[in-house]
Scaffold this active site. Structure first.
Site, mmCIF file in Angstrom:
data_model
loop_
_atom_site.group_PDB
_atom_site.id
_atom_site.type_symbol
_atom_site.label_atom_id
_atom_site.label_comp_id
_atom_site.label_asym_id
_atom_site.label_seq_id
_atom_site.Cartn_x
_atom_site.Cartn_y
_atom_site.Cartn_z
ATOM 1 N N ASP A 29 -2.363 -8.860 0.916
ATOM 2 C CA ASP A 29 -1.538 -7.689 1.177
ATOM 3 C C ASP A 29 -2.243 -6.733 2.133
ATOM 4 O O ASP A 29 -2.258 -5.514 1.933
ATOM 5 C CB ASP A 29 -1.168 -6.965 -0.123
ATOM 6 N N HIS A 78 2.825 -5.615 3.043
ATOM 7 C CA HIS A 78 4.216 -5.405 2.649
ATOM 8 C C HIS A 78 4.873 -4.245 3.399
ATOM 9 O O HIS A 78 6.100 -4.138 3.415
ATOM 10 C CB HIS A 78 4.318 -5.209 1.125
ATOM 11 N N GLY A 133 5.452 5.056 -0.048
ATOM 12 C CA GLY A 133 5.090 5.675 1.225
ATOM 13 C C GLY A 133 3.590 5.868 1.351
ATOM 14 O O GLY A 133 3.057 5.973 2.450
ATOM 15 N N ASN A 134 2.889 5.916 0.193
ATOM 16 C CA ASN A 134 1.431 5.985 0.198
ATOM 17 C C ASN A 134 0.805 4.634 0.535
ATOM 18 O O ASN A 134 -0.394 4.564 0.839
ATOM 19 C CB ASN A 134 0.891 6.435 -1.162
ATOM 20 N N SER A 135 1.578 3.559 0.450
ATOM 21 C CA SER A 135 1.034 2.219 0.690
ATOM 22 C C SER A 135 0.352 2.153 2.051
ATOM 23 O O SER A 135 0.924 2.544 3.072
ATOM 24 C CB SER A 135 2.147 1.183 0.627
ATOM 25 N N GLY A 175 -16.316 -26.148 -0.842
ATOM 26 C CA GLY A 175 -15.847 -27.450 -1.315
ATOM 27 C C GLY A 175 -15.734 -27.544 -2.815
ATOM 28 O O GLY A 175 -15.989 -28.608 -3.400
ATOM 29 N N THR A 186 -2.323 0.688 -2.511
ATOM 30 C CA THR A 186 -1.454 -0.478 -2.386
ATOM 31 C C THR A 186 -0.260 -0.456 -3.319
ATOM 32 O O THR A 186 0.847 -0.818 -2.934
ATOM 33 C CB THR A 186 -2.268 -1.766 -2.644
ATOM 34 N N ALA A 187 -0.445 -0.045 -4.563
ATOM 35 C CA ALA A 187 0.645 -0.181 -5.533
ATOM 36 C C ALA A 187 0.501 0.855 -6.631
ATOM 37 O O ALA A 187 -0.554 1.463 -6.819
ATOM 38 C CB ALA A 187 0.635 -1.583 -6.147
ATOM 39 N N ILE A 188 1.593 1.043 -7.360
ATOM 40 C CA ILE A 188 1.593 1.907 -8.539
ATOM 41 C C ILE A 188 2.240 1.166 -9.688
ATOM 42 O O ILE A 188 3.033 0.247 -9.492
ATOM 43 C CB ILE A 188 2.344 3.236 -8.294
#
Length: 497
Positions: A168, A138, A241-243, A300, A259-261
């Protein structure tokens, strides 16, 4: 009199405290190693509020007897790892539309709508001395140009080696005459709740920042970040910005990509999530191998969650594992004896708590190997070895770009195979004609078509081949009626174009 007594008690206590360091040193020098606990140890126990045999602090827990013992710092760890954390700047030109575009009168006076530049800021981690960087998808999504600034102030234009929206994750490449500093990728499966961590990144664009915390939880899922459902939760402060930044352990190893907060205000409230390093390692290896997409091992079989109702019907103590929903009889799982209705309980000896855990652990395994599945089948537990293969291409058909005056113009479509379905993030047993790619400046993009959409019907005609859809897209009509499957949901649309 009471005041004098209190004064004597206080003076005696202070003298005892002052005597402790000297007493400890003298006893340590004179007493043999096998001697019984001396006055110093007794005083230490007293300072803990315990006495003699009732002491429970243990040999590793005591009051520090010197300034050196309390001046602990993460500084050496930060100096070792911070140079390998970079800033990632992604920019793109956004298309701006105007209701007066194409009108000669208004364009003469007001001009055409001008494209607008957009940018995003994130972080990345150097994981190879040659300049391989791991960041979040992202951070670079839709970017026309991605630049990287290293900790020593240098700036590079990067090339995207591999990206995957469902995970991501993205891998970038920069080049230099000298090797870059790196952070070694550690084993995220070795983490335990309570372990100390450091998060390094560039929050809000203020510059490189380090925060500390612990592992708050493991195997978090359903946080709405990506299709991946296996995250490390930490209370280390993570902000926009840490992402793409580094989550490191006390050994200086990369154990996650921030990745997220979870936040209601946009700032950190102590609930952050990171992609485990074992997934990062597998993804980076795929990029360095030159793959055009991240291939997961194919067996499969497709799986569903075990609900409390399903667990009760199967006489399971609790809802755990992954329920087998379909099996390709000609695939590795079918040949090994896996059947619909079976429940996978563990993989290579590691318990499978949910379908998300199974997806994660499968994705980190290597194609061409075998995996041991512990399965509950008809009330009996069994173990079977299943080969991990590359998803088959099927009857390979060419990708077709649609033209003509239709809502589909600018879309690239192809017949689904297990490998193409995996590339698009779809179930490998799904069939049909799917959108593979979209020209960003095309009618298909304007009408909201997305890669992974499956076109089922157009103007009353069922779509079973890419050639059929290409022929219908050339029709001379202003009215369009079509049915599209997206994420398992059927969408029907009628429009005039």
């Amino acid at each position: 009199m009471r005041v004098k007594r209190l004064s004597l008690v206080l003076i005696s206590a202070l003298m005892a405290l002052a005597f402790v360091p000297a007493a400890r040193q003298a006893l340590a020098e004179d007493a043999p190693k096998t001697a019984d606990p001396g006055l110093s140890d007794v005083l230490t126990d007293l300072l803990h509020g315990v006495e003699g045999e009732n002491a429970t602090s243990g040999p590793d827990k005591r009051v520090p007897f010197g300034r050196e013992e309390v001046q602990l710092s993460f500084a050496p760890l930060v100096k070792q790892t911070a140079p390998a954390v970079v800033n990632v700047y992604a920019s793109q030109t956004a298309k701006v539309t105007s209701p007066f575009d194409g009108d000669p009168f208004f364009e003469e006076f007001f001009g055409r709508a001008q494209p607008r530049a957009q940018s995003s800021l994130g972080s990345g981690v150097l994981v190879d001395p040659s300049g391989v960087i791991v960041t979040n998808f992202h951070v670079i999504k839709g970017a026309d140009e991605v630049k990287v600034a290293t900790a020593d102030g240098r700036e590079f234009t990067s090339k995207v080696m591999l990206k995957d929206e469902t995970l991501d994750l993205a891998v970038l490449k920069i080049s230099s005459d000298k090797p870059f500093p790196v952070i070694a990728i550690g084993d995220s499966d070795a983490l335990e709740v309570g372990d100390l961590l450091l998060a390094i990144g560039n929050p809000f664009g203020v510059g490189q920042t380090t925060t500390s915390g612990i592992v708050s939880a493991l195997a978090r899922s359903h946080i709405g970040v990506s299709d991946s459902g296996y995250f490390i939760q930490t209370d280390a402060a993570i902000n926009p910005g840490n992402s793409g930044g580094a989550l490191i352990n006390m050994g200086g190893q990369l154990v996650g990509i921030n990745t997220a907060i979870y936040s209601r205000s946009g700032g950190s409230i102590g609930i952050g999530f990171a992609i485990p390093s074992n997934m990062v390692r597998a993804f980076a290896d795929a990029a360095k191998a030159g793959l055009d997409f991240f291939e997961r091992p194919y067996i499969g079989a497709e799986f569903e969650a075990v609900t409390p109702q399903i667990a009760e019907s199967l006489a399971m103590e609790k809802p755990t594992g992954a329920l087998v929903s379909s099996v390709d009889a000609a695939g590795p799982a079918g040949k090994a004896g896996l059947k619909p209705g079976d429940v996978v309980l563990s993989l290579n000896g590691t318990t499978v708590e949910s379908i998300e855990a199974l997806d994660y652990r499968m994705a980190t395994l290597s194609i061409g190997t075998k995996a041991s599945f512990a399965v509950l089948s008809k009330g009996q537990q069994a173990t079977m070895d299943i080969a991990l293969e590359r998803a088959p291409e099927g009857a390979k058909s060419s990708e077709v770009i649609l033209h003509g005056r239709s809502p589909f113009s600018g879309a690239k479509v192809a017949e689904l195979s297990p490998r193409l379905a995996q590339r698009l993030g779809l179930r490998t047993d799904v069939k049909g004609i799917a959108v593979v790619d979209i020209n960003r400046d095309s009618p298909a993009a304007d009408f909201g078509f997305q890669p992974g959409d499956i076109v089922r019907e157009v103007n009353g005609t069922s779509i079973d081949t890419a050639a059929t859809l290409a022929q219908i897209a050339q029709q001379d009509t202003r009215w369009w009626r079509f049915t599209v499957e997206r994420g398992g949901q059927i969408l029907r649309q009628v429009l005039r174009y």
